[in-house]
Scaffold this motif. Structure first.
Motif, PDB file in Angstrom:
ATOM      1  N   GLN A 132       0.760  -1.274  -0.173  1.00  0.00           N
ATOM      2  CA  GLN A 132       0.019  -0.201   0.077  1.00  0.00           C
ATOM      3  C   GLN A 132       0.956   1.204  -0.009  1.00  0.00           C
ATOM      4  O   GLN A 132       1.961   1.171   0.212  1.00  0.00           O
ATOM      5  N   THR A 133       0.270   2.451  -0.384  1.00  0.00           N
ATOM      6  CA  THR A 133       0.966   3.744  -0.397  1.00  0.00           C
ATOM      7  C   THR A 133       0.234   4.770   0.407  1.00  0.00           C
ATOM      8  O   THR A 133      -0.924   4.702   0.401  1.00  0.00           O
ATOM      9  N   GLU A 159     -13.240   8.054   7.162  1.00  0.00           N
ATOM     10  CA  GLU A 159     -12.242   7.589   6.158  1.00  0.00           C
ATOM     11  C   GLU A 159     -12.025   6.375   5.835  1.00  0.00           C
ATOM     12  O   GLU A 159     -12.076   5.549   6.801  1.00  0.00           O
ATOM     13  N   GLY A 210      -9.946   3.431   4.406  1.00  0.00           N
ATOM     14  CA  GLY A 210      -8.376   3.209   3.841  1.00  0.00           C
ATOM     15  C   GLY A 210      -7.405   3.981   4.878  1.00  0.00           C
ATOM     16  O   GLY A 210      -6.990   4.983   4.573  1.00  0.00           O
ATOM     17  N   SER A 211      -7.371   3.468   6.161  1.00  0.00           N
ATOM     18  CA  SER A 211      -6.465   4.260   7.145  1.00  0.00           C
ATOM     19  C   SER A 211      -4.984   4.207   6.533  1.00  0.00           C
ATOM     20  O   SER A 211      -4.222   5.118   7.082  1.00  0.00           O
ATOM     21  N   SER A 215      -1.395   4.377   6.732  1.00  0.00           N
ATOM     22  CA  SER A 215      -0.731   4.992   7.811  1.00  0.00           C
ATOM     23  C   SER A 215      -1.275   5.929   8.866  1.00  0.00           C
ATOM     24  O   SER A 215      -0.409   5.832   9.911  1.00  0.00           O
ATOM     25  N   HIS A 275      -3.568  10.607   6.810  1.00  0.00           N
ATOM     26  CA  HIS A 275      -4.620  11.676   6.361  1.00  0.00           C
ATOM     27  C   HIS A 275      -5.893  11.602   7.546  1.00  0.00           C
ATOM     28  O   HIS A 275      -6.223  12.736   7.472  1.00  0.00           O
ATOM     29  N   GLU A 283      -9.867   0.368   8.114  1.00  0.00           N
ATOM     30  CA  GLU A 283      -8.603  -0.263   7.370  1.00  0.00           C
ATOM     31  C   GLU A 283      -9.040  -2.059   7.199  1.00  0.00           C
ATOM     32  O   GLU A 283      -9.312  -2.708   8.093  1.00  0.00           O
ATOM     33  N   ARG A 284      -8.705  -2.529   6.019  1.00  0.00           N
ATOM     34  CA  ARG A 284      -9.046  -3.695   5.797  1.00  0.00           C
ATOM     35  C   ARG A 284      -8.030  -4.710   6.247  1.00  0.00           C
ATOM     36  O   ARG A 284      -8.201  -5.895   6.571  1.00  0.00           O
ATOM     37  N   LEU A 341      -2.041  -3.318   9.280  1.00  0.00           N
ATOM     38  CA  LEU A 341      -1.974  -1.862   8.806  1.00  0.00           C
ATOM     39  C   LEU A 341      -2.709  -0.984  10.045  1.00  0.00           C
ATOM     40  O   LEU A 341      -2.277  -0.041  10.531  1.00  0.00           O
ATOM     41  N   ASP A 347     -14.340  -3.766   6.446  1.00  0.00           N
ATOM     42  CA  ASP A 347     -14.395  -3.486   5.089  1.00  0.00           C
ATOM     43  C   ASP A 347     -15.233  -2.466   4.737  1.00  0.00           C
ATOM     44  O   ASP A 347     -16.531  -2.181   5.040  1.00  0.00           O
ATOM     45  N   GLY A 348     -14.483  -1.290   4.571  1.00  0.00           N
ATOM     46  CA  GLY A 348     -14.855  -0.019   4.319  1.00  0.00           C
ATOM     47  C   GLY A 348     -15.840   0.059   3.207  1.00  0.00           C
ATOM     48  O   GLY A 348     -16.557   1.348   3.348  1.00  0.00           O
ATOM     49  N   THR A 378      -9.611   6.557   0.562  1.00  0.00           N
ATOM     50  CA  THR A 378      -8.078   6.849  -0.042  1.00  0.00           C
ATOM     51  C   THR A 378      -7.868   5.665  -0.820  1.00  0.00           C
ATOM     52  O   THR A 378      -6.612   5.217  -0.958  1.00  0.00           O
ATOM     53  N   VAL A 425     -10.799  -2.936  -1.983  1.00  0.00           N
ATOM     54  CA  VAL A 425     -10.914  -4.111  -1.999  1.00  0.00           C
ATOM     55  C   VAL A 425     -12.156  -4.698  -1.051  1.00  0.00           C
ATOM     56  O   VAL A 425     -11.783  -4.596   0.157  1.00  0.00           O
TER      57      VAL A 425
HETATM   58  N1  SAH Z   1      -4.993   7.139   3.701  1.00  0.00           N
HETATM   59  C1  SAH Z   1      -4.030   6.455   3.797  1.00  0.00           C
HETATM   60  C2  SAH Z   1      -3.462   5.885   2.532  1.00  0.00           C
HETATM   61  C3  SAH Z   1      -4.196   4.766   2.273  1.00  0.00           C
HETATM   62  S1  SAH Z   1      -3.825   3.732   0.766  1.00  0.00           S
HETATM   63  C4  SAH Z   1      -2.593   7.291   4.442  1.00  0.00           C
HETATM   64  O1  SAH Z   1      -2.823   8.374   4.918  1.00  0.00           O
HETATM   65  O2  SAH Z   1      -1.568   6.673   4.868  1.00  0.00           O
HETATM   66  C5  SAH Z   1      -5.271   2.797   0.910  1.00  0.00           C
HETATM   67  C6  SAH Z   1      -5.524   1.878   1.843  1.00  0.00           C
HETATM   68  O3  SAH Z   1      -7.053   1.326   1.742  1.00  0.00           O
HETATM   69  C7  SAH Z   1      -4.605   0.714   2.179  1.00  0.00           C
HETATM   70  O4  SAH Z   1      -4.164   0.556   3.486  1.00  0.00           O
HETATM   71  C8  SAH Z   1      -5.606  -0.572   1.979  1.00  0.00           C
HETATM   72  O5  SAH Z   1      -5.345  -1.757   2.607  1.00  0.00           O
HETATM   73  C9  SAH Z   1      -7.145   0.092   2.414  1.00  0.00           C
HETATM   74  N2  SAH Z   1      -8.231  -0.503   1.933  1.00  0.00           N
HETATM   75  C10 SAH Z   1      -8.259  -1.015   0.402  1.00  0.00           C
HETATM   76  N3  SAH Z   1      -9.746  -1.556   0.667  1.00  0.00           N
HETATM   77  C11 SAH Z   1     -10.323  -1.533   1.750  1.00  0.00           C
HETATM   78  C12 SAH Z   1     -11.455  -1.725   2.196  1.00  0.00           C
HETATM   79  N4  SAH Z   1     -12.537  -2.227   1.647  1.00  0.00           N
HETATM   80  N5  SAH Z   1     -11.664  -1.371   3.533  1.00  0.00           N
HETATM   81  C13 SAH Z   1     -10.826  -0.508   4.372  1.00  0.00           C
HETATM   82  N6  SAH Z   1      -9.801  -0.265   3.779  1.00  0.00           N
HETATM   83  C14 SAH Z   1      -9.325  -0.665   2.699  1.00  0.00           C
END
Ligand code: SAH
Length: 222
Positions: free
Chosen positions: A61-62, A86, A88-89, A91, A94, A111-112, A116, A138-139, A155, A213
């Motif tokens: 992830q990034t 939010e 996709g937590s 790191s 954000h 975060e899934r 992480l 699962d967001g 994100t 995902v």
């Molecule tokens: N906002 C983050 C960057 C997120 S990268 C920051 O500031 O660092 C995107 C993230 O979304 C990844 O960690 C990935 O695992 C997560 N992700 C992907 N599908 C997801 C889902 N269905 N539910 C929650 N998180 C998810």
């Protein structure tokens, strides 16, 4: 990087983001100045914490480039006291910025990947943002237990806006989310809930995010 050096690098980056007009709202500028990005970026990328590029955070992830995060925060127009989800937590970076804008107790991030999520929790605590709630799940299904939200900000990129998000929005709530085909070709959508519950959707900037995902997004890669 020592702390005064990090603060100097942070302030240079923020002034660049202001100069290039990615950051326009003074509250967004304040948030970027408050959150130490270096604490959210793992070694060996830490020395690039204040370069305007996306950086790897593990598990494939990034963390987005600061200019992309700025675009999203400007689009979201987060006011103090608004409830934010939010998706996709990653790191936690954000989420920390969102908490500067909304107030720390008003932000939940989902975060899934459990490892992480644990890392995000740790990073947020280390940076003084422990009031931000990090949940594993699962967001793409939203996070019903704290709904409704004034803002849902994603994100990771989905094929379309998942229906549960619209259902979990407060009146006049907003969604800011990258949507489009899987291979890093998305448009940032900015949606607002109308009084009848439907969404008014506007297309923002083209962007490239990792895939969302989940049950209401992309199937698991394997
Ligand atoms: N906002 C983050 C960057 C997120 S990268 C920051 O500031 O660092 C995107 C993230 O979304 C990844 O960690 C990935 O695992 C997560 N992700 C992907 N599908 C997801 C889902 N269905 N539910 C929650 N998180 C998810």
């Amino acid at each position: 990087m020592s702390s005064p050096a990090a603060a100097a690098a942070r302030s240079r980056l923020v002034e660049d983001l202001v100069g290039s007009r990615y950051v326009q709202d003074p509250r967004v500028r304040e948030a970027f100045l408050r959150v130490p990005r270096e604490l959210f970026v793992p070694e060996p990328s830490r020395r690039d914490a204040y370069v305007d590029v996306p950086l790897p955070i593990g598990w494939g992830q990034t963390i987005s480039a600061p200019s992309m995060i700025a675009i999203m925060l400007e689009e979201a127009t987060v006011r103090s006291g608004e409830r934010v989800l939010e998706v996709g937590s990653g790191s936690g970076y954000h989420a920390a910025l969102l908490s500067c804008l909304a107030g720390p107790a008003n932000v939940v991030t989902i975060e899934r990947i459990p490892d992480l999520a644990a890392r995000a929790r740790q990073n947020l605590a280390q940076a003084g943002f422990e009031a931000v709630e990090v949940v594993v799940g699962d967001g793409s299904l939203g996070h019903p237990s704290r709904a409704p939200y004034d803002i849902i900000l994603a994100t990771a990129g989905a094929p379309r806006i998942p229906e549960p998000w619209a259902a979990q929005l407060a009146p006049a709530g907003r969604i800011v989310a990258p949507v489009g085909p899987r291979l890093h070709e998305q448009i940032l959508l900015v949606a607002r809930r109308r009084p009848d519950g439907t969404l008014e959707v506007r297309e923002g900037t083209p962007c490239a995010f990792v895939p969302l995902v989940g049950a209401k997004a992309w199937p698991k890669p394997d």
